[in-house]
Write an enzyme that holds these catalytic residues in place. Structure first.
Site, PDB file in Angstrom:
ATOM      1  N   HIS A 187       0.831  -1.208   0.000  1.00 58.18           N
ATOM      2  CA  HIS A 187       0.000   0.000   0.000  1.00 58.18           C
ATOM      3  C   HIS A 187       0.866   1.259   0.000  1.00 58.18           C
ATOM      4  O   HIS A 187       0.452   2.307   0.498  1.00 58.18           O
ATOM      5  CB  HIS A 187      -0.961   0.031   1.199  1.00 58.18           C
ATOM      6  CG  HIS A 187      -1.821  -1.180   1.321  1.00 58.18           C
ATOM      7  ND1 HIS A 187      -3.027  -1.314   0.672  1.00 58.18           N
ATOM      8  CD2 HIS A 187      -1.631  -2.335   2.014  1.00 58.18           C
ATOM      9  CE1 HIS A 187      -3.552  -2.489   0.964  1.00 58.18           C
ATOM     10  NE2 HIS A 187      -2.726  -3.132   1.765  1.00 58.18           N
ATOM     11  N   GLU A 330      11.364   5.660 -17.872  1.00 60.81           N
ATOM     12  CA  GLU A 330      10.225   6.424 -18.395  1.00 60.81           C
ATOM     13  C   GLU A 330       9.875   6.016 -19.826  1.00 60.81           C
ATOM     14  O   GLU A 330       8.705   5.899 -20.184  1.00 60.81           O
ATOM     15  CB  GLU A 330      10.545   7.917 -18.334  1.00 60.81           C
ATOM     16  CG  GLU A 330      10.601   8.464 -16.916  1.00 60.81           C
ATOM     17  CD  GLU A 330      11.118   9.889 -16.859  1.00 60.81           C
ATOM     18  OE1 GLU A 330      11.393  10.458 -17.955  1.00 60.81           O
ATOM     19  OE2 GLU A 330      11.268  10.433 -15.755  1.00 60.81           O
TER      20      GLU A 330
END
Length: 484
Positions: A187, A330
């Protein structure tokens, strides 16, 4: 510009004198003036392989005389080797069966075959593009056959080696960092200790499963519809043509192609190609996860997580001198997102099949081949310029492990969940470590805490051959009460 005149069923057509395409291709150039996207050269060259195999099969069936078959095979061989790449001017946006590109190949090969037999461009004699180069075939079975063959070749020759390279790069890094502790995060929040080697081994396994998924698609991909001709019935194809064709294309490629027992299935829908695209989609999602994890773990270098030292690509910001960005990660994310979008298009293209023919073939194969190319190149660049050069910031890793509240999780079985929750709340509220909070609350002695909450045992279990590295320079950002 010099031109020549060729004729087809609709009359004369003016064609640039030095071009090997014919009347149908020239007409298509004037009709389909849409976009600029072209098929990759791999598909064009695979058309050469398909026409070679068809000519050889026709010779074996007695459909073509030896002289014509030999000239067609020679011309198609040149096409397969890239000698006529510049003679395929059409875009992807054409008839949904790929008829114009199939005719483009027929015309180029016929013109070259006639040239080998001493005839000028445009004669259509003795080799005719339809009667001879396209003998026993239709665009409706030839183009999907090419779709299968080029996809199989691109997977075997490009993508699988690239994936294996990336898998092995991750595996090597997993071994290199097998003894490096880090904090797991669930999380996006601190969790229990693990090793960096475990994290990288998970990546290696993801990539390995990607190879397995590709292999699982092969039985359907290697099944070819060639021989179905116009609608799947095999009209105008001699008995045995499909079997001979598969034997010949297998010999040319080294892959074990077989005739599809239902040409109707192979021409009316392209489920096998959607299955391949689905495997590529899974691989793309795996790569995005890996790239983004590296971006986060290497963020900083001073104001982020800062646990990984990512390789320098030599590039920097246009305004902030010396700034380093995870550009390789990226670009892999962007390429992978394109693959995901391509999968949706491939899915819709296949779902748009009607009756006995799918008429979104050019779009489907264009997107599928782009996905294979992007993943192949992306995996290779990512492995070489990012994964193989990953380093670590030991002090930051050690500090994060020492400061984790979740080390106290190991105490659950000794003192119970409620007391451990009290320890973590106290540590967080007072800005101290869980060891100090445990002692302060009187739940355990320091010696018992160290025995139970040992990060190495928590990460890898009892291992007498391992010793926990603890760099002298480690500097926890929260205070701890004495040596651990």
């Amino acid at each position: 510009m010099a031109t020549r005149i060729e004729h087809d069923a609709f009359g004369p057509v003016e064609i640039p004198a030095d071009r090997y395409w014919g009347a149908q291709t020239q007409r298509a150039l004037g009709v389909f003036d849409i976009g600029h996207e072209r098929f990759p050269v791999g598909l064009v060259r695979t058309l050469g392989l398909q026409k070679m195999a068809a000519a050889r099969a026709n010779l074996r069936c007695g459909v073509l005389p030896a002289e014509l078959a030999t000239s067609i095979v020679s011309a198609a061989s040149e096409l397969s080797r890239g000698l006529f790449d510049q003679h395929f001017p059409l875009t992807v946006w054409q008839t949904g069966s790929g008829t114009q590109t199939n005719m483009n190949a027929n015309e180029v090969i016929a013109n070259r075959a006639n040239g080998l037999l001493g005839q000028p461009l445009g004669t259509k004699s003795p080799v005719h593009p339809n009667d001879h180069v396209n003998a026993s075939q239709s665009s409706n079975d030839s183009f999907p056959t090419v779709m299968h063959v080029v996809t199989a070749l691109e997977l075997e020759r490009r993508l699988k080696p690239a994936l294996a390279f990336l898998r092995d790069a991750w595996a090597e890094r997993a071994v290199a960092f097998a003894d490096v502790l880090k904090i797991a995060r669930t999380h996006l929040m601190d969790a229990v200790p693990m090793t960096l080697g475990q994290a990288f081994d998970a990546f290696a396994r993801q990539v390995g499963h990607g190879v397995d998924r590709i292999d699982a698609t092969m039985p359907r991909l290697l099944s070819l519809p060639q021989g179905g001709t116009a609608a799947g019935t095999g009209l105008n194809a001699p008995p045995g043509f499909d079997t001979f064709f598969c034997e010949e294309i297998s010999a040319l490629t080294g892959l074990a192609f077989t005739p599809n027992p239902s040409k109707f299935e192979g021409m009316g829908a392209h489920d096998a190609l959607v299955e391949v695209s689905g495997a590529l989609n899974v691989i793309a999602t795996s790569l995005v996860k890996m790239a983004n994890d590296l971006r986060l773990l290497g963020s900083g270098p001073r104001c982020g997580l800062g646990e990984l030292a990512l390789p320098d690509d030599g590039l920097t910001s246009s305004i902030m001198p010396g700034k380093r960005n995870p550009t390789i990660a990226e670009v892999l994310v962007q390429a992978s997102l394109q693959v995901m979008g391509n999968h949706f298009t491939v899915t819709m293209a296949n779902a748009s099949s009607n009756f006995e023919l799918n008429v979104a073939k050019p779009l489907l194969i264009h997107n599928l081949l782009q996905s294979i190319e992007l993943l192949s190149d992306g995996c290779s660049v990512f492995a070489e310029r990012m994964v193989r050069g990953i380093g670590i910031h030991e002090r930051q890793l050690a500090a994060n492990v020492d400061n984790s509240l979740m080390l106290a999780t190991a105490l659950n079985t000794e003192i119970g969940y409620e007391k451990v929750a009290q320890i973590t709340r106290t540590a967080l509220a007072q800005g101290i470590g869980t060891r100090a909070a445990c002692i302060q609350l009187g739940h355990l002695s320091g010696e018992d805490y160290d025995r139970l909450a040992d990060p190495w045992r928590m990460a890898v279990g009892p291992s007498p051959t391992r010793a926990r590295p603890h760099p002298d320079a480690a500097a926890p950002s929260l205070p701890v009460d004495g040596p651990r």
